[in-house]
Design an enzyme around this catalytic site. Structure first.
Site, PDB file in Angstrom:
ATOM      1  N   HIS A  66     -11.271  -3.165   3.484  1.00 45.67           N
ATOM      2  CA  HIS A  66     -11.138  -2.829   4.917  1.00 45.67           C
ATOM      3  C   HIS A  66     -11.896  -1.686   5.181  1.00 45.67           C
ATOM      4  CE1 HIS A  66      -8.274  -0.401   2.763  1.00 45.67           C
ATOM      5  NE2 HIS A  66      -7.987   0.243   3.936  1.00 45.67           N
ATOM      6  N   ASP A  67     -12.674  -1.125   4.267  1.00 42.01           N
ATOM      7  CA  ASP A  67     -13.263   0.073   4.360  1.00 42.01           C
ATOM      8  C   ASP A  67     -14.757   0.093   4.111  1.00 42.01           C
ATOM      9  OD1 ASP A  67     -11.000   1.737   5.015  1.00 42.01           O
ATOM     10  OD2 ASP A  67     -10.733   2.167   2.667  1.00 42.01           O
ATOM     11  N   ASP A 109       0.798  -1.139   0.038  1.00 38.58           N
ATOM     12  CA  ASP A 109       0.178   0.110   0.187  1.00 38.58           C
ATOM     13  C   ASP A 109       0.918   1.171   0.050  1.00 38.58           C
ATOM     14  OD1 ASP A 109      -2.394   1.583   0.735  1.00 38.58           O
ATOM     15  OD2 ASP A 109      -3.160  -0.270   1.549  1.00 38.58           O
ATOM     16  N   GLU A 127      -6.574   3.473  -5.650  1.00 41.56           N
ATOM     17  CA  GLU A 127      -8.038   3.357  -5.025  1.00 41.56           C
ATOM     18  C   GLU A 127      -8.735   4.723  -5.622  1.00 41.56           C
ATOM     19  OE1 GLU A 127      -9.995   3.583  -0.567  1.00 41.56           O
ATOM     20  OE2 GLU A 127      -8.020   5.033  -1.164  1.00 41.56           O
ATOM     21  N   ASP A 151      -3.185   4.744  -2.178  1.00 41.29           N
ATOM     22  CA  ASP A 151      -4.257   5.099  -1.389  1.00 41.29           C
ATOM     23  C   ASP A 151      -4.920   6.413  -2.011  1.00 41.29           C
ATOM     24  OD1 ASP A 151      -5.453   4.866   1.256  1.00 41.29           O
ATOM     25  OD2 ASP A 151      -4.942   6.826   1.695  1.00 41.29           O
TER      26      ASP A 151
HETATM   27  C1  NOJ Z   1      -8.349   4.980   2.250  1.00 42.96           C
HETATM   28  C2  NOJ Z   1      -7.977   3.923   2.994  1.00 42.96           C
HETATM   29  O1  NOJ Z   1      -8.442   2.518   2.504  1.00 42.96           O
HETATM   30  C3  NOJ Z   1      -8.603   4.166   4.332  1.00 42.96           C
HETATM   31  O2  NOJ Z   1      -8.378   2.939   5.283  1.00 42.96           O
HETATM   32  C4  NOJ Z   1      -7.939   5.247   5.092  1.00 42.96           C
HETATM   33  O3  NOJ Z   1      -8.643   5.500   6.263  1.00 42.96           O
HETATM   34  C5  NOJ Z   1      -8.029   6.501   3.858  1.00 42.96           C
HETATM   35  N1  NOJ Z   1      -7.836   6.109   2.670  1.00 42.96           N
HETATM   36  C6  NOJ Z   1      -6.978   7.431   4.450  1.00 42.96           C
HETATM   37  O4  NOJ Z   1      -5.777   7.131   4.308  1.00 42.96           O
END
Ligand code: NOJ
Length: 530
Positions: free
Chosen positions: A325-326, A99, A264, A201
């Site tokens: 994970h989000d 990442d 992402e 990210d």
């Molecule tokens: C996206 C990430 O997947 C997430 O987990 C994170 O909180 C935010 N970006 C900030 O980096």
């Protein structure tokens, strides 16, 4: 890009390192734990692992607040552990993707400490500093993705700094050439150590409006939503100049052979596909999150596949994601029966699939008691159901205490199903979801039609999604019943085929004709013309 490029044919498996395997009893997963589980990933059949951030971090956002881009946080191990992990992964034929978190650092990063030390600091311009607005408040109306103003007042130097996420995550100024150079060098640091690519990210956030104009109000905003939705993110992200940065990152990866750049990006389709870049010189795989956000019904999913396939630029390679994970887990969103159908969809669509650890054992909806909440977003905006802890709970490996994840106290509670639902038990159960995943992955490996073959829609109505995949002379039909009632799919007269795999794992070799009977919640892969 030939069709045997590894990241086109392969399957990516995301590991949230805090929750995969703890090796030292502190209740948090680590690199040595991942190393100990490499043989499981080989058995499962995936091709690459993407590990969420493992860099030095105060962990305000669990590693997405980086204090040293070239170091490993002691929670996860040390550089030697990383080198050992990548060596052993490569020895097993597994690729390793890291990442990369370029939009913001931790407020503890030496660059930010230097930047905030004075207005004349040589690194002042590495971050985004602004004078107060005309009313003495924040410079504009931008909201943090985790709620509240995105501007934090710095008393000592009398200016605000911008943070798209937590105030502990100040945004870097990607219009500054020194920032770019320093960040590209950190990419090279890991590429030199052998990493096979990066998941970048919030890549669409990197450049902000040069004039910092106010975002317009979102007239559809409901107070039940996250506060960021009060305004349309017109000026705070996805600016035209970002594409130059993406192609520069790509150029860094292209200095090395066979590396992959994954971005992402949460944007509507037409803006998402722009991240392939002109002449496909941008991200190889701008993450496609459409299956995460769609209603689980045949018509909607049929439409989104069609729209995505149509929007892709010539030669742009598709990809699909069910969760990360989000986002709430697929098992929590569609339930255990449809989770099997979802697995078949993910692994038979045209494009690179990214799996999320734990989905293969069916981790579902996990309730997190208030005293166990960890996620800073949940803490900032409580009660709206925004918390991401439920999708970050530890993996279940065996029937022992804490599912074999740790010998200590896990940092998040395990899904209560863990005593009966774990890798050791499920891998020996011929009807389990884990067995289904393994068969699907094996089949995808055996049949090029499923990985790099062409795609043609067949049906998307009355709970059924059906499509063909073909390569050379091989033609496969995928038919999925997204409902809980039996359904029949009618195909052209004289169609003949035989079942290669059913989500119920018991119809192999069954001959099928022009009428295919699907059981409730069943998916089939059929070899046509045999
Ligand atoms: C996206 C990430 O997947 C997430 O987990 C994170 O909180 C935010 N970006 C900030 O980096």
């Amino acid at each position: 890009m030939p069709e045997n490029t590894w990241w086109k044919r392969g399957i990516v498996y995301q590991i949230y390192p805090r929750s995969f395997q703890d090796s030292n009893g502190d209740g948090i997963g680590d690199l040595e734990g991942i190393r100990q589980r490499l043989d499981y990933l080989v058995w499962l059949g995936v091709d690459a692992i993407w590990i969420s951030p493992i860099y030095n971090s105060p962990m305000a956002d669990f590693g997405y607040d980086v204090a040293d881009y070239c170091g490993i946080d002691p929670i996860f191990g040390a550089l030697e552990d990383f080198d050992r992990l990548i060596g052993e992964a490569h020895a097993r034929g597994l690729k390793l993707i890291l990442d990369f978190v370029p939009n913001h650092t931790s407020d503890q990063h030496p660059w930010f400490r230097e930047s905030r030390s004075s207005r004349t600091s040589p690194k002042r311009d590495w971050y985004i500093w602004r004078n107060p607005g005309p009313d003495g408040g924040p410079p504009n109306n931008w909201i943090s993705n985790f709620g509240g103003s995105a501007w934090e007042w710095d008393e000592a130097t009398g200016q605000y700094y911008y943070h798209a996420f937590l105030k502990e995550q100040p945004d870097l100024n990607w219009r500054n050439a020194e920032v770019r150079k320093a960040m590209y060098d950190t990419l090279r640091f890991w590429l030199d150590r052998g990493v096979d690519g990066f998941r970048v990210d919030v890549i669409w956030h990197l450049i902000k409006d040069a004039e910092f104009r106010d975002n317009p109000p979102n007239l559809a905003y409901q107070p039940s939503q996250a506060e960021i939705n009060r305004f349309l993110q017109v000026y705070s992200a996805d600016q035209p100049e970002v594409h130059e940065v993406v192609s520069e990152m790509r150029a860094v990866l292209d200095e090395y052979p066979h590396r992959v750049l994954i971005g992402e990006i949460y944007l509507p389709l037409e803006r998402l596909v722009a991240y392939y870049g002109p002449d496909l010189a941008g991200a190889h795989l701008p993450f496609n999150f459409q299956l995460v956000h769609t209603a689980w019904n045949a018509r909607e999913i049929g439409t989104l596949i069609k729209e995505y396939e149509t929007a892709l630029p010539e030669g742009g390679w598709p990809n699909w994601v069910l969760g990360n994970h989000d986002q709430p887990r697929i098992g929590a969103r569609v339930g255990p029966r449809q989770a099997r159908v979802a697995a078949m969809l993910l692994l038979t669509l045209r494009g690179t699939p990214t799996m999320y650890y734990g989905d293969e054992i069916g981790i579902g909806k996990v309730e997190i008691p208030p005293e166990a909440v960890q996620d800073p977003w949940e803490k900032n905006e409580p009660g709206l159901g925004l918390g991401r802890d439920p999708e970050r709970t530890p993996m279940h490996w065996d029937g022992s205490d804490q599912g074999g994840f740790t010998s200590g106290n896990p940092w998040l509670p395990l899904d209560p199903s863990f005593p009966t639902c774990h890798v050791e038990g499920l891998r020996n159960d011929p009807s389990s979801l884990l067995t289904l995943y393994r068969h699907l992955i094996e089949l995808r490996r055996q049949h090029l039609a499923l990985s790099v073959g062409r795609y043609a829609p067949v049906a998307a109505e009355r709970d059924i999604i059906a499509y063909e995949r073909w390569h050379g002379t091989e033609r496969l039909l995928v038919a999925l019943n997204l409902g809980h009632e039996p359904r029949t799919l009618s195909l052209p007269h004289r169609t003949m085929g035989r079942v290669l795999l059913s989500t119920s794992l018991d119809r192999r070799e069954e001959p099928v004709g022009a009428q295919i009977d699907l059981r409730p919640d069943e998916g089939l892969i059929v070899a046509l013309g045999t």
